[in-house]
Write an enzyme that holds these catalytic residues in place. Structure first.
Site, PDB file in Angstrom:
ATOM      1  N   ASP A  85       0.908  -1.024   0.046  1.00  0.00           N
ATOM      2  CA  ASP A  85       0.021  -0.008  -0.015  1.00  0.00           C
ATOM      3  C   ASP A  85       0.889   1.164  -0.122  1.00  0.00           C
ATOM      4  O   ASP A  85       1.703   1.430   0.680  1.00  0.00           O
ATOM      5  CB  ASP A  85      -1.026   0.125   1.323  1.00  0.00           C
TER       6      ASP A  85
HETATM    7  N1  LIG Z   1       3.197   4.187 -12.160  1.00  0.00           N
HETATM    8  C1  LIG Z   1       3.031   5.038 -10.989  1.00  0.00           C
HETATM    9  N2  LIG Z   1       1.920   4.448 -10.287  1.00  0.00           N
HETATM   10  C2  LIG Z   1       1.867   5.038  -8.982  1.00  0.00           C
HETATM   11  C3  LIG Z   1       3.169   6.089  -8.546  1.00  0.00           C
HETATM   12  N3  LIG Z   1       2.786   6.461  -7.413  1.00  0.00           N
HETATM   13  C4  LIG Z   1       1.669   5.818  -6.917  1.00  0.00           C
HETATM   14  N4  LIG Z   1       1.173   5.016  -7.914  1.00  0.00           N
HETATM   15  C5  LIG Z   1       0.199   4.051  -7.909  1.00  0.00           C
HETATM   16  O1  LIG Z   1      -0.693   4.399  -6.932  1.00  0.00           O
HETATM   17  C6  LIG Z   1      -1.520   3.387  -6.571  1.00  0.00           C
HETATM   18  C7  LIG Z   1      -1.366   3.496  -5.003  1.00  0.00           C
HETATM   19  O2  LIG Z   1      -2.453   2.963  -4.577  1.00  0.00           O
HETATM   20  P1  LIG Z   1      -2.777   1.702  -3.540  1.00  0.00           P
HETATM   21  O3  LIG Z   1      -4.152   1.685  -2.953  1.00  0.00           O
HETATM   22  O4  LIG Z   1      -1.601   1.345  -2.647  1.00  0.00           O
HETATM   23  O5  LIG Z   1      -3.007   0.378  -4.703  1.00  0.00           O
HETATM   24  P2  LIG Z   1      -4.266   0.354  -5.457  1.00  0.00           P
HETATM   25  O6  LIG Z   1      -3.602   0.595  -6.986  1.00  0.00           O
HETATM   26  O7  LIG Z   1      -5.324   0.807  -5.086  1.00  0.00           O
HETATM   27  O8  LIG Z   1      -4.060  -1.543  -5.676  1.00  0.00           O
HETATM   28  P3  LIG Z   1      -4.460  -2.314  -4.325  1.00  0.00           P
HETATM   29  O9  LIG Z   1      -2.697  -2.923  -4.180  1.00  0.00           O
HETATM   30  O10 LIG Z   1      -5.051  -3.625  -4.933  1.00  0.00           O
HETATM   31  O11 LIG Z   1      -4.889  -1.539  -3.398  1.00  0.00           O
HETATM   32  C8  LIG Z   1      -0.481   1.974  -6.735  1.00  0.00           C
HETATM   33  O12 LIG Z   1      -1.241   1.492  -7.861  1.00  0.00           O
HETATM   34  C9  LIG Z   1       0.715   2.528  -7.241  1.00  0.00           C
HETATM   35  O13 LIG Z   1       1.280   1.746  -8.021  1.00  0.00           O
HETATM   36  C10 LIG Z   1       3.909   6.436  -9.822  1.00  0.00           C
HETATM   37  O14 LIG Z   1       4.735   7.401  -9.360  1.00  0.00           O
HETATM   38  N5  LIG Z   1       3.831   5.784 -10.838  1.00  0.00           N
END
Ligand SMILES: Nc1nc2c(ncn2[C@@H]2O[C@H](COP(=O)(O)OP(=O)(O)OP(=O)(O)O)[C@@H](O)[C@H]2O)c(=O)[nH]1
Length: 200
Positions: free
Chosen positions: A72
């Site tokens: 996360d």
């Molecule tokens: N490509 C990219 N993705 C980012 C960056 N910063 C944050 N993210 C994405 O933002 C999202 C953060 O949300 P989370 O709740 O941790 O993860 P999620 O995408 O909701 O997916 P889950 O693990 O199923 O909860 C993740 O998918 C990270 O990969 C970045 O600089 N580049």
């Protein structure tokens, strides 16, 4: 040989693992992140708690040998957790606040080896510094839609890369999963990196 299971819907995380030669099975945890329980925590505590919750949610759903990876991410700015902006208005307001400043991108990791009943959890933090974006640059960036679904509302490897002159720490951690941490965690679980790359 156990399977590697990524407990995440994140395409960015999947791509990071695959581009390093790993072959993860994707199982989305669908954990509700927007509860008072998690929101009451500090940014650092929240990402660890959510990473552990996501990994254990998948742990309960599988009956085959696996190494489960839950993550996360959140962006800590002014001691507050800035998750996904979700709306253009919030994304614009946030970008206007962070421009010219720095914040901390925290990613919590939880790695469970079901064959040895072992678990390693840790947070990795990267300092991210933003250039002074103009209002027009912010509007143009938000109009891409990209910032709405990423922690902190910016993508180091996407449309906001022109506005991030420096980071202090692990690049892959900002994108979604710290690959140096993953390698160390597998080592602690007793697997060499070449062994990890043949798991599937
Ligand atoms: N490509 C990219 N993705 C980012 C960056 N910063 C944050 N993210 C994405 O933002 C999202 C953060 O949300 P989370 O709740 O941790 O993860 P999620 O995408 O909701 O997916 P889950 O693990 O199923 O909860 C993740 O998918 C990270 O990969 C970045 O600089 N580049």
């Amino acid at each position: 040989m156990p399977k590697i299971v990524l407990a995440s819907a994140s395409v960015s995380r999947r791509r990071l693992l695959e581009s390093a030669g790993l072959k993860p099975t994707i199982m989305v945890s669908h954990v509700d992140e927007e509860t008072d329980f998690f929101n009451a925590m500090s940014p650092a505590d929240m990402v660890i708690a959510l990473a552990i919750t996501k990994a254990h949610t998948i742990r309960e759903q599988i009956d085959f040998p696996a190494i489960i990876i839950g993550c996360d991410s959140t962006f800590e700015f002014d001691s507050k957790s800035l998750g996904k902006p979700e709306t253009p208005e919030i994304a614009i307001e946030r970008a206007s606040r962070v421009r010219g400043n720095s914040g901390l991108l925290h990613t919590g990791h939880c790695i469970i080896d079901t064959t040895k009943d072992k678990e390693i959890s840790s947070i990795v933090t990267t300092k991210v510094t933003f250039d002074n974006m103009t209002d027009a640059e912010i509007a143009d960036y938000v109009a891409t839609g990209e910032p709405l679904h990423v922690a902190g509302g910016f993508t180091l490897d996407g449309f906001s890369s022109p506005f991030i002159p420096s980071i202090e720490g692990d690049y892959t951690n900002v994108v979604g999963i710290s690959m140096p941490f993953v390698r160390k965690a597998f080592e602690q679980l007793g697997y060499s990196w070449p062994e990890v790359k043949v798991m599937q």
